[in-house]
Design a protein around this motif. Structure first.
Motif, PDB file in Angstrom:
ATOM      1  N   PHE A  83     -34.258 -48.707  11.026  1.00 41.07           N
ATOM      2  CA  PHE A  83     -34.370 -48.191  12.384  1.00 41.07           C
ATOM      3  C   PHE A  83     -33.012 -47.987  13.048  1.00 41.07           C
ATOM      4  O   PHE A  83     -32.930 -47.826  14.259  1.00 41.07           O
ATOM      5  CB  PHE A  83     -35.231 -49.141  13.217  1.00 41.07           C
ATOM      6  N   GLN A  84     -31.947 -47.976  12.249  1.00 43.07           N
ATOM      7  CA  GLN A  84     -30.623 -47.729  12.784  1.00 43.07           C
ATOM      8  C   GLN A  84     -29.925 -46.706  11.904  1.00 43.07           C
ATOM      9  O   GLN A  84     -30.128 -46.656  10.704  1.00 43.07           O
ATOM     10  CB  GLN A  84     -29.827 -49.035  12.866  1.00 43.07           C
ATOM     11  N   GLY A  85     -29.103 -45.882  12.514  1.00 48.33           N
ATOM     12  CA  GLY A  85     -28.582 -44.710  11.832  1.00 48.33           C
ATOM     13  C   GLY A  85     -27.710 -45.021  10.636  1.00 48.33           C
ATOM     14  O   GLY A  85     -26.690 -45.683  10.756  1.00 48.33           O
ATOM     15  N   GLY A  86     -28.120 -44.509   9.469  1.00 44.98           N
ATOM     16  CA  GLY A  86     -27.249 -44.618   8.318  1.00 44.98           C
ATOM     17  C   GLY A  86     -25.986 -43.808   8.511  1.00 44.98           C
ATOM     18  O   GLY A  86     -24.925 -44.151   8.001  1.00 44.98           O
ATOM     19  N   GLY A  87     -26.089 -42.712   9.265  1.00 43.50           N
ATOM     20  CA  GLY A  87     -24.912 -41.931   9.595  1.00 43.50           C
ATOM     21  C   GLY A  87     -24.235 -42.475  10.826  1.00 43.50           C
ATOM     22  O   GLY A  87     -23.168 -43.089  10.755  1.00 43.50           O
ATOM     23  N   ALA A  88     -24.830 -42.291  11.986  1.00 44.32           N
ATOM     24  CA  ALA A  88     -24.250 -42.766  13.248  1.00 44.32           C
ATOM     25  C   ALA A  88     -25.317 -43.471  14.063  1.00 44.32           C
ATOM     26  O   ALA A  88     -26.441 -42.981  14.183  1.00 44.32           O
ATOM     27  CB  ALA A  88     -23.665 -41.605  14.039  1.00 44.32           C
ATOM     28  N   ASN A  89     -24.964 -44.604  14.615  1.00 40.30           N
ATOM     29  CA  ASN A  89     -25.877 -45.364  15.448  1.00 40.30           C
ATOM     30  C   ASN A  89     -25.316 -45.442  16.866  1.00 40.30           C
ATOM     31  O   ASN A  89     -24.200 -45.903  17.077  1.00 40.30           O
ATOM     32  CB  ASN A  89     -26.048 -46.780  14.899  1.00 40.30           C
ATOM     33  N   CYS A  90     -26.090 -44.960  17.827  1.00 43.30           N
ATOM     34  CA  CYS A  90     -25.679 -44.975  19.234  1.00 43.30           C
ATOM     35  C   CYS A  90     -26.239 -46.231  19.892  1.00 43.30           C
ATOM     36  O   CYS A  90     -27.439 -46.334  20.121  1.00 43.30           O
ATOM     37  CB  CYS A  90     -26.190 -43.726  19.947  1.00 43.30           C
ATOM     38  N   GLY A  91     -25.374 -47.186  20.173  1.00 40.74           N
ATOM     39  CA  GLY A  91     -25.807 -48.447  20.737  1.00 40.74           C
ATOM     40  C   GLY A  91     -26.029 -48.373  22.232  1.00 40.74           C
ATOM     41  O   GLY A  91     -25.753 -47.355  22.877  1.00 40.74           O
ATOM     42  N   PRO A  92     -26.546 -49.438  22.829  1.00 36.72           N
ATOM     43  CA  PRO A  92     -26.824 -49.459  24.272  1.00 36.72           C
ATOM     44  C   PRO A  92     -25.590 -49.100  25.097  1.00 36.72           C
ATOM     45  O   PRO A  92     -24.500 -49.623  24.859  1.00 36.72           O
ATOM     46  CB  PRO A  92     -27.248 -50.912  24.522  1.00 36.72           C
ATOM     47  N   GLY A  93     -25.781 -48.188  26.040  1.00 41.26           N
ATOM     48  CA  GLY A  93     -24.700 -47.779  26.916  1.00 41.26           C
ATOM     49  C   GLY A  93     -23.755 -46.752  26.337  1.00 41.26           C
ATOM     50  O   GLY A  93     -22.841 -46.280  27.010  1.00 41.26           O
ATOM     51  N   GLN A 108     -30.453 -44.619   3.590  1.00 40.27           N
ATOM     52  CA  GLN A 108     -31.426 -45.391   4.361  1.00 40.27           C
ATOM     53  C   GLN A 108     -31.002 -45.387   5.819  1.00 40.27           C
ATOM     54  O   GLN A 108     -29.824 -45.420   6.124  1.00 40.27           O
ATOM     55  CB  GLN A 108     -31.514 -46.833   3.860  1.00 40.27           C
ATOM     56  N   GLY A 109     -31.980 -45.306   6.713  1.00 40.92           N
ATOM     57  CA  GLY A 109     -31.675 -45.399   8.133  1.00 40.92           C
ATOM     58  C   GLY A 109     -31.571 -44.082   8.861  1.00 40.92           C
ATOM     59  O   GLY A 109     -31.374 -44.065  10.066  1.00 40.92           O
ATOM     60  N   GLU A 124     -24.172 -30.457  18.727  1.00 43.31           N
ATOM     61  CA  GLU A 124     -24.032 -29.000  18.780  1.00 43.31           C
ATOM     62  C   GLU A 124     -23.358 -28.476  17.511  1.00 43.31           C
ATOM     63  O   GLU A 124     -22.357 -29.019  17.056  1.00 43.31           O
ATOM     64  CB  GLU A 124     -23.255 -28.579  20.028  1.00 43.31           C
ATOM     65  N   HIS A 125     -23.972 -27.448  16.945  1.00 47.46           N
ATOM     66  CA  HIS A 125     -23.442 -26.750  15.784  1.00 47.46           C
ATOM     67  C   HIS A 125     -23.207 -27.707  14.621  1.00 47.46           C
ATOM     68  O   HIS A 125     -22.189 -27.650  13.932  1.00 47.46           O
ATOM     69  CB  HIS A 125     -22.139 -26.009  16.133  1.00 47.46           C
ATOM     70  N   CYS A 126     -24.177 -28.592  14.378  1.00 48.82           N
ATOM     71  CA  CYS A 126     -24.116 -29.546  13.275  1.00 48.82           C
ATOM     72  C   CYS A 126     -25.092 -29.150  12.172  1.00 48.82           C
ATOM     73  O   CYS A 126     -25.972 -28.319  12.373  1.00 48.82           O
ATOM     74  CB  CYS A 126     -24.430 -30.966  13.770  1.00 48.82           C
ATOM     75  N   CYS A 127     -24.920 -29.763  10.999  1.00 49.48           N
ATOM     76  CA  CYS A 127     -25.835 -29.590   9.877  1.00 49.48           C
ATOM     77  C   CYS A 127     -26.425 -30.953   9.548  1.00 49.48           C
ATOM     78  O   CYS A 127     -25.686 -31.897   9.229  1.00 49.48           O
ATOM     79  CB  CYS A 127     -25.078 -29.034   8.665  1.00 49.48           C
ATOM     80  N   VAL A 128     -27.742 -31.083   9.642  1.00 48.94           N
ATOM     81  CA  VAL A 128     -28.421 -32.364   9.416  1.00 48.94           C
ATOM     82  C   VAL A 128     -29.512 -32.134   8.378  1.00 48.94           C
ATOM     83  O   VAL A 128     -30.436 -31.356   8.609  1.00 48.94           O
ATOM     84  CB  VAL A 128     -29.011 -32.915  10.730  1.00 48.94           C
ATOM     85  N   TYR A 129     -29.409 -32.836   7.229  1.00 42.45           N
ATOM     86  CA  TYR A 129     -30.310 -32.489   6.124  1.00 42.45           C
ATOM     87  C   TYR A 129     -30.468 -33.649   5.149  1.00 42.45           C
ATOM     88  O   TYR A 129     -29.495 -34.339   4.806  1.00 42.45           O
ATOM     89  CB  TYR A 129     -29.748 -31.288   5.357  1.00 42.45           C
ATOM     90  N   GLY A 130     -31.706 -33.854   4.699  1.00 47.03           N
ATOM     91  CA  GLY A 130     -31.983 -34.699   3.546  1.00 47.03           C
ATOM     92  C   GLY A 130     -31.696 -36.168   3.735  1.00 47.03           C
ATOM     93  O   GLY A 130     -31.432 -36.882   2.761  1.00 47.03           O
ATOM     94  N   ASN A 131     -31.753 -36.669   4.977  1.00 51.03           N
ATOM     95  CA  ASN A 131     -31.504 -38.079   5.219  1.00 51.03           C
ATOM     96  C   ASN A 131     -32.790 -38.883   5.029  1.00 51.03           C
ATOM     97  O   ASN A 131     -33.846 -38.491   5.524  1.00 51.03           O
ATOM     98  CB  ASN A 131     -30.978 -38.283   6.642  1.00 51.03           C
ATOM     99  N   ILE A 132     -32.705 -40.009   4.318  1.00 48.09           N
ATOM    100  CA  ILE A 132     -33.873 -40.846   4.099  1.00 48.09           C
ATOM    101  C   ILE A 132     -34.188 -41.564   5.404  1.00 48.09           C
ATOM    102  O   ILE A 132     -33.364 -42.271   5.960  1.00 48.09           O
ATOM    103  CB  ILE A 132     -33.623 -41.862   2.985  1.00 48.09           C
ATOM    104  N   GLY A 133     -35.391 -41.402   5.905  1.00 50.67           N
ATOM    105  CA  GLY A 133     -35.713 -41.810   7.261  1.00 50.67           C
ATOM    106  C   GLY A 133     -35.595 -40.580   8.145  1.00 50.67           C
ATOM    107  O   GLY A 133     -35.431 -39.456   7.681  1.00 50.67           O
ATOM    108  N   GLU A 134     -35.676 -40.753   9.421  1.00 48.82           N
ATOM    109  CA  GLU A 134     -35.594 -39.625  10.331  1.00 48.82           C
ATOM    110  C   GLU A 134     -34.187 -39.040  10.345  1.00 48.82           C
ATOM    111  O   GLU A 134     -33.200 -39.763  10.333  1.00 48.82           O
ATOM    112  CB  GLU A 134     -35.957 -40.060  11.758  1.00 48.82           C
ATOM    113  N   ASP A 135     -34.114 -37.717  10.420  1.00 47.85           N
ATOM    114  CA  ASP A 135     -32.804 -37.100  10.622  1.00 47.85           C
ATOM    115  C   ASP A 135     -32.255 -37.489  11.987  1.00 47.85           C
ATOM    116  O   ASP A 135     -31.074 -37.800  12.138  1.00 47.85           O
ATOM    117  CB  ASP A 135     -32.904 -35.579  10.513  1.00 47.85           C
TER     118      ASP A 135
END
Length: 203
Positions: A83-93, A108-109, A124-135
């Motif tokens: 439930f936390q981003g394997g790529g980037a995780n945006c924490g509280p605040g 994973q993630g 903006e203008h990103c490519c998001v693809y094939g991540n296990i879990g939600e993109d």
């Protein structure tokens, strides 16, 4: 300010930082950030790669009142808790802006995730693809693409792009370079054979 070719088997944690043209790969941590964490203040990253990091918030960022701007970065084959981003995780605040970044084949993630209390990131203008879990687990991402970035040889950590990649300026509607690297091969890209990559390709 950091400009280094590779940060391997280490983790970096800052309240504020400017990081350019740096590769974070194969970093590990126990219950913490495996790649880099922007805890507070402002972080600015450009042409930075997060590859194969493995930890609870691997390759992620976050923290109270953190402001992070990422431009032309590439996230691939990172892992995190489901439930936390394997790529980037945006924490509280935290307030994040992702521009011209690639999030592909996290193991994973998912690609980008937001914890409760974070601001909706700008993507903006990103490519998001094939991540296990939600993109994505948060926000609206209408101004991005979901297509295989066609890395030249992902199994050997070559994240340059095939000449047919949608991430090259000639192949997207914005005429912009997406990700940290440009064209590196004319032939068909070599596809990774790990189970995670295969699931990402055929999800």
């Amino acid at each position: 300010e950091v400009s280094s070719p590779c940060v391997e088997n280490a983790r970096l944690e800052w309240s504020a930082a400017v990081v350019r043209e740096t590769v974070f790969k194969y970093n590990h941590a126990d219950g913490s950030v495996g790649g880099m964490s922007c805890l507070d203040g402002a972080c600015e990253l450009s042409n930075v790669v997060f590859l194969g990091n493995d930890a609870m918030l691997c390759g992620g960022f976050g923290g109270a009142d953190a402001v992070a701007t990422l431009t032309g970065c590439t996230f691939a084959l990172n892992s995190a808790s489901p439930f936390q981003g394997g790529g980037a995780n945006c924490g509280p605040g935290s307030q994040f802006t992702f521009s011209r970044c690639i999030f592909a084949f996290q193991q994973q993630g998912g690609g980008i995730s937001c914890e409760e209390g974070s601001f909706t990131p700008t993507v903006e203008h990103c490519c998001v693809y094939g991540n296990i879990g939600e993109d994505y687990s948060c926000g609206g991402y209408g101004d991005s693409v979901s297509a295989d970035p066609l890395f030249c040889n992902l199994p050997v950590d070559d994240l340059t792009l095939s000449h047919e990649s949608v991430c090259l300026p000639a192949n997207n509607v914005w005429g912009e370079q997406i990700g940290a690297f440009g064209e590196g091969c004319d032939d068909s890209p070599v596809v990774g054979t790990s189970w995670g990559v295969l699931k990402g390709l055929f999800r």
